[in-house]
Design an enzyme around this catalytic site. Structure first.
Site, PDB file in Angstrom:
ATOM      1  CD  GLU A 150     -19.804 -64.589   2.301  1.00  0.00           C
ATOM      2  OE1 GLU A 150     -21.060 -64.302   2.201  1.00  0.00           O
ATOM      3  OE2 GLU A 150     -19.361 -65.682   1.923  1.00  0.00           O
ATOM      4  CG  ASP A 161      -5.067 -22.661 -11.655  1.00  0.00           C
ATOM      5  OD1 ASP A 161      -6.410 -21.739 -11.176  1.00  0.00           O
ATOM      6  OD2 ASP A 161      -4.428 -23.048 -10.808  1.00  0.00           O
ATOM      7  CG  ASN A 214     -24.562 -64.555  -4.060  1.00  0.00           C
ATOM      8  OD1 ASN A 214     -23.888 -65.290  -4.710  1.00  0.00           O
ATOM      9  ND2 ASN A 214     -24.319 -63.637  -3.224  1.00  0.00           N
ATOM     10  CG  ASP A 266      -5.075 -21.305  -5.387  1.00  0.00           C
ATOM     11  OD1 ASP A 266      -5.755 -20.486  -5.652  1.00  0.00           O
ATOM     12  OD2 ASP A 266      -4.038 -21.666  -6.416  1.00  0.00           O
ATOM     13  CB  VAL A 281     -23.226 -69.053   3.746  1.00  0.00           C
ATOM     14  CG1 VAL A 281     -21.966 -68.790   3.096  1.00  0.00           C
ATOM     15  CG2 VAL A 281     -23.184 -69.093   5.309  1.00  0.00           C
ATOM     16  CG  ASP A 296      -0.656 -22.778  -8.579  1.00  0.00           C
ATOM     17  OD1 ASP A 296      -1.476 -22.004  -8.040  1.00  0.00           O
ATOM     18  OD2 ASP A 296      -0.361 -22.748  -9.816  1.00  0.00           O
TER      19      ASP A 296
HETATM   20  P1  ATP Z   1      -3.744 -19.165 -13.767  1.00  0.00           P
HETATM   21  O1  ATP Z   1      -2.421 -19.667 -13.280  1.00  0.00           O
HETATM   22  O2  ATP Z   1      -4.559 -19.025 -12.624  1.00  0.00           O
HETATM   23  O3  ATP Z   1      -4.323 -19.400 -14.967  1.00  0.00           O
HETATM   24  P2  ATP Z   1      -2.213 -16.689 -14.027  1.00  0.00           P
HETATM   25  O4  ATP Z   1      -1.203 -17.403 -13.438  1.00  0.00           O
HETATM   26  O5  ATP Z   1      -2.051 -16.480 -15.540  1.00  0.00           O
HETATM   27  O6  ATP Z   1      -3.497 -17.430 -13.924  1.00  0.00           O
HETATM   28  P3  ATP Z   1      -1.399 -14.514 -12.423  1.00  0.00           P
HETATM   29  O7  ATP Z   1      -0.132 -15.385 -12.314  1.00  0.00           O
HETATM   30  O8  ATP Z   1      -2.154 -14.152 -11.394  1.00  0.00           O
HETATM   31  O9  ATP Z   1      -2.604 -15.471 -13.544  1.00  0.00           O
HETATM   32  O10 ATP Z   1      -1.100 -13.329 -13.312  1.00  0.00           O
HETATM   33  C1  ATP Z   1      -2.178 -12.348 -13.211  1.00  0.00           C
HETATM   34  C2  ATP Z   1      -1.303 -11.336 -14.203  1.00  0.00           C
HETATM   35  O11 ATP Z   1      -0.156 -10.686 -13.491  1.00  0.00           O
HETATM   36  C3  ATP Z   1      -0.997 -11.645 -15.434  1.00  0.00           C
HETATM   37  O12 ATP Z   1      -1.851 -11.590 -16.642  1.00  0.00           O
HETATM   38  C4  ATP Z   1       0.256 -10.751 -15.631  1.00  0.00           C
HETATM   39  O13 ATP Z   1      -0.207  -9.501 -16.331  1.00  0.00           O
HETATM   40  C5  ATP Z   1       0.682 -10.304 -14.295  1.00  0.00           C
HETATM   41  N1  ATP Z   1       1.977 -10.986 -14.043  1.00  0.00           N
HETATM   42  C6  ATP Z   1       1.935 -12.475 -14.091  1.00  0.00           C
HETATM   43  N2  ATP Z   1       3.154 -12.894 -13.507  1.00  0.00           N
HETATM   44  C7  ATP Z   1       3.790 -11.802 -13.133  1.00  0.00           C
HETATM   45  C8  ATP Z   1       4.998 -11.419 -12.672  1.00  0.00           C
HETATM   46  N3  ATP Z   1       5.978 -12.187 -12.415  1.00  0.00           N
HETATM   47  N4  ATP Z   1       5.662 -10.103 -12.503  1.00  0.00           N
HETATM   48  C9  ATP Z   1       4.604  -9.130 -12.697  1.00  0.00           C
HETATM   49  N5  ATP Z   1       3.283  -9.312 -13.121  1.00  0.00           N
HETATM   50  C10 ATP Z   1       2.925 -10.691 -13.544  1.00  0.00           C
END
Ligand code: ATP
Length: 909
Positions: free
Chosen positions: A306, A348, A695, A633, A301, A629
């Site tokens: 245990e 990201d 032990n 993803d 034991v 997010d």
């Molecule tokens: P992560 O969050 O992965 O670091 P991110 O969020 O910066 O990356 P995305 O959101 O995919 O990446 O954006 C990529 C590109 O798209 C940006 O560099 C920008 O030029 C364009 N972009 C981002 N947001 C918008 C929007 N709301 N409308 C139009 N174009 C956008």
């Protein structure tokens, strides 16, 4: 809607062929106001929480009883029974102390195990609640966000892109697409609409229904809940699969193996001890025989830890509770282990490494570039039409709501008083932004002017669709020097770490914003948005790197923006280059696998690339943490060793796919969680080191005492070999050590060097060869001082003594207890001096003080003298005991010094 009535059978079985109104009515709900909150509460009470539960909860009495289901307990109970019989046969005189002590030990251990198990179960349950998805429902006519556990039949769900569907529900309005792979195996998203089916169909074809466990990938709509928990289609699957016991984690497996090995070793030792005593001693009475047998049982034991699994889960549970308080919700205890071994963190950029507080700080047009405060008319137009091409809105308090990038456009527009430039335009159609398309388009109508398509997005994407550019002298073709000048300005903005977006328009296209119309655009200008790194991120990156963990940035942004920010954060040296999504697509797996060794910044990456990056890193046996997010993803989050979802900005789908949720979306929290993970593993190692060493000390003391009896003079008046410890005494020590460190270890502050070690390789044993040497030396030292004390007190042997057998044995017993308590301190580190941070853990000191007090009681209280066959010691004898016991920590100091000097000679890679 009063009283919680069960739905009518038809609706419960398959509501997909009934008209929506009938379904809603039959479920006692309302298509506009949803359920009343009181009604929902009554239904929750009636049906229970909306949670898949293949197993029924085990009642407390059964859990208590299961504490006794252990071979060692059977052994102890059998020993107690035998000893009770012997006591009765020999005349039933006095109190059968052995029996009493064994029963006390058995019950105390069971109670301890029960309490620990409950504590960790409660912690896990609390975590599951925190990690549970949320659901948006209409209740009492208003929108409410509730835990998915609290969704009831009849609830009106409000579903949008990225939501996890919490229960089976009938669509009431809207149109959406659901990923149903978890339920049906169908990989393509399935379109859903409210119309009733004309005839019953298989689950996969019920287009007016959404199902628990699936996710909304696109669109929006409202749906009335028809089934929850185990009544859902997913519940049916779970029931079919039966109770799914969760697999033991690698650590649990290792501990179980350890227990088995120790158990076998100890059986052998116990057999030798029992045989030796039997052979050298005149075992004439039944009591004598039982005594010897009891010694063997007690030894078994003592040697098998245990209590270990229970204590381990408590340590893990306390750890995850601590993490939860620091914004990291770990969904299962196994992830703690994995976190502690993480070797790469892929993060990201936007919002995790940076603040995600975007502001437009630079503007570029065909013939001007500068700050917003000096903006020309065309630059102001670019801002205004960029604001038109967005989903951000003005909130009730006058501020803005929405995606930070888009909010930046609205804020700049207001500051520049540019709203008038687009007044009268009303949105007719839109294609929202997505990481794949990297642009957003809005078609707007005007009472006096032609319709207009406004597009904003990543400059490379937008410029590729522009044929003209606006200049002070009118719109001209976008070619030659104009194009190269613009591209150079965009590069310069990105080189300063700015996120860049281009804004373009097209007058009077067709009647929709569909992709084919996003061509022939006229570029207005390019904006640069500053998104500074988070204050704490730089330090966190440095901490991770010092801990041997590589930080990799993955972003949809421009490569130059990405590398500039990565350099600011210390992820890469200035001037490093990024690997883009386009180049990544062109690479095969082998090329990517060799690229991921070098590259720490991935730019212009789409979510599906993340999965390939995870796989490539894992091919090098890296333990990968990956953040995410969005809906897309989810595969990468699942495939990573530790999927990390954003609790604030992330979708429900990402939360579900992840192992850990960050409630503050902060990169530094990941590093903090890794630290906790390492700390917890470290404390488990400390605990194992202590428990096994102590032990070992007990077992060696008895074993060597019996084997070396002649040499040490460990014999009684008649010359028979005497065991240095009695069965009851061994059980006593065992109880003391299990109680003390169990409480103390979970409160031990983490070592200073926790984040300057390299990550633990997965699969390496938690107790390495060196730890075994440490434990063996410590155990041997404990046994040596115990036996020397015994010899010192007894006549004959190496040193001549004059005490009687009971006193000598009490002294040996006391030395072993005190030595044990000192090892609790020494075992905190293999190499660092025991005196280092000796007073940081008040729990350990309390446990030690309590144990000492109990030992004094065992030595001096007459009733305990009878129970444990001890004799009171005088002050001088106590002094001798303490001095002998202290030889153990002193020799461990020596051992630590040797190990330290060896470490100093070995240059670590
Ligand atoms: P992560 O969050 O992965 O670091 P991110 O969020 O910066 O990356 P995305 O959101 O995919 O990446 O954006 C990529 C590109 O798209 C940006 O560099 C920008 O030029 C364009 N972009 C981002 N947001 C918008 C929007 N709301 N409308 C139009 N174009 C956008």
């Amino acid at each position: 809607m009063s009283g919680a009535e069960a739905p009518t059978p038809d609706v419960a079985r398959d509501p997909s062929t009934l008209p929506v109104e009938d379904v809603v009515r039959a479920l006692g709900s309302d298509p506009d106001a949803g359920l009343a909150a009181v009604e929902a509460a009554a239904r929750l009470d009636r049906d229970g929480p909306n949670r898949l539960e293949a197993e029924r909860p085990v009642p407390a009495w059964r859990r208590l009883l299961s504490q006794f289901a252990d071979p060692l307990v059977y052994l102890l109970l059998a020993a107690a029974a035998v000893s009770l019989v012997a006591w009765a046969v020999e005349g039933a005189e006095g109190v059968p102390y052995d029996v009493v002590v064994i029963l006390v030990v058995v019950f105390a251990n069971a109670a301890l195990g029960f309490i620990q198990e409950r504590r960790s179960a409660q912690a896990v349950a609390a975590l599951q609640r925190m990690a549970a998805a949320n659901a948006a429902v209409v209740r009492d006519g208003g929108l409410a966000r509730i835990s998915a556990f609290d969704v009831v039949v009849g609830d009106l769900l409000v579903l949008a892109e990225g939501d996890a569907v919490p229960a089976d529900a009938r669509l009431v309005d809207g149109a959406l697409w659901c990923a149903e792979a978890p339920l049906t195996g169908e990989s393509a998203p399935v379109a859903k609409s409210p119309e009733a089916l004309s005839e019953p169909a298989e689950v996969g074809d019920r287009a007016c229904m959404v199902f628990a466990g699936t996710a909304v990938t696109r669109g929006a709509g409202r749906a009335v809940v028809t089934a929850t928990a185990m009544e859902t289609e997913m519940g049916e699957v779970a029931r079919l699969l039966g109770a799914t016991e969760s697999d033991p984690t690698p650590l649990e497996r290792e501990i179980a193996r350890l227990g088995r090995v120790l158990g076998l070793a100890v059986l052998a030792i116990a057999a030798v001890v029992v045989a030796t005593v039997m052979l050298t001693r005149d075992v004439s009475t039944l009591t004598d025989a039982v005594d010897v047998l009891l010694l063997g049982v007690a030894l078994a034991v003592a040697a098998v830890p245990e209590g270990l699994p229970a204590i381990m889960s408590v340590v893990l549970a306390l750890g995850v509770q601590r993490m939860a308080r620091r914004n990291a919700i770990v969904k299962d205890l196994a992830s703690v282990e994995t976190l502690g071994s993480a070797s790469v963190i892929c993060s990201d950029k936007t919002g995790t490494l940076t603040q995600n507080r975007m502001a437009i700080t630079s503007l570029v047009t065909a013939d001007w570039a500068g700050p917003p405060s000096e903006a020309t008319r065309i630059a102001r137009e670019a801002v205004a039409f960029g604001a038109l091409a967005s989903d951000a809105t003005v909130a009730a308090d006058g501020g803005f709501e929405g995606d930070p990038t888009e909010v930046a456009f609205l804020a700049a527009e207001r500051r520049l008083e540019a709203e008038a430039l687009r007044s009268g335009f009303d949105r007719v159609d839109a294609v929202a932004f997505s990481s794949e398309r990297r642009r957003m388009s809005v078609l707007a109508a005007h009472p006096e002017r032609a319709d207009l398509l406004a597009v904003k997005g990543a400059p490379d994407v937008v410029l590729a669709r522009c044929t003209r550019v606006r200049t002070e002298s009118g719109d001209v073709a976008l070619t030659g020097a104009r194009l190269t000048d613009l591209e150079a300005s965009i590069d310069a903005l990105a080189g300063d770490g700015m996120r860049t977006l281009a804004v373009a328009i097209r007058e009077a296209p067709a009647s929709s914003a569909r992709e084919e119309h996003e061509a022939d655009l006229t570029l207005l200008g390019v904006v640069g948005l500053a998104d500074p790194p988070r204050d704490e991120a730089r330090a966190a990156v440095a901490e991770a790197q010092a801990a041997g963990i590589r930080v990799v940035m993955i972003t949809g942004d421009h490569p130059r923006t990405a590398t500039a920010i990565a350099a600011q954060l210390g992820i890469v040296p200035p001037g490093a280059s990024a690997l883009t999504g386009a180049r990544l697509t062109a690479m095969d797996d082998a090329a990517l696998a060799s690229a991921v060794r070098e590259v720490s910044v991935f730019a212009r990456v789409a979510p599906e690339h993340k999965l390939r990056i995870v796989d490539a890193l894992q091919a090098h046996r890296e333990v990968v943490a990956m953040t995410g997010d969005g809906v897309n993803d989810a595969p990468a989050l699942r495939s990573a060793d530790i999927g990390v979802a954003m609790g604030r900005g992330g979708t429900e789908v990402a939360r579900e796919a992840a192992n850990m949720i960050l409630t503050d979306d902060d990169f530094a929290t990941i590093v903090e969680a890794v630290r906790e993970g390492r700390g917890i593993l470290d404390n488990i190692t400390r605990f194992l080191r202590f428990l096994i060493a102590s032990n070992l000390g007990e077992v060696l003391a008895v074993f060597l005492g019996v084997v070396l009896a002649a040499w040490l003079g460990l014999r009684d008046g008649s010359g028979a070999v005497v065991a240095p410890l009695l069965a009851t005494q061994i059980l006593w020590i065992n109880l003391l050590t299990d109680l003390g460190p169990a409480l103390a270890v979970s409160a031990e502050p983490y070592a200073d060097d926790l984040m300057s070690r390299r990550p633990r390789r997965p699969g390496t044993a938690i107790l390495g060869p060196r730890t075994w040497v440490w434990m063996a030396v410590t155990g041997a030292a404990m046994a040596a001082v115990t036996l020397l004390t015994f010899d010192l007190f007894l006549p004959g042997g190496l040193v001549e003594g004059s005490a009687d057998l009971d006193t000598a044995r009490t002294a040996a017993f006391t030395v072993l207890v005190i030595a044990n308590l000192t090892v609790a301190f020494a075992a905190r580190s293999e190499t660092t001096s025991t005196l280092h941070r000796l007073f940081t853990n008040p729990w350990l000191w309390s446990a030690v003080a309590l144990s000492l007090a109990l030992q004094v009681a065992v030595v001096h209280l007459p009733v305990l003298n009878d129970a444990f066959s001890t004799a009171p010691l005088d002050l001088a004898q106590w002094g001798t005991c303490v001095a002998m016991a202290l030889a153990v920590p002193v020799s461990i100091e020596g051992l630590k010094a040797v190990l330290r000097s060896r470490d100093a000679r070995v240059v670590r890679p």
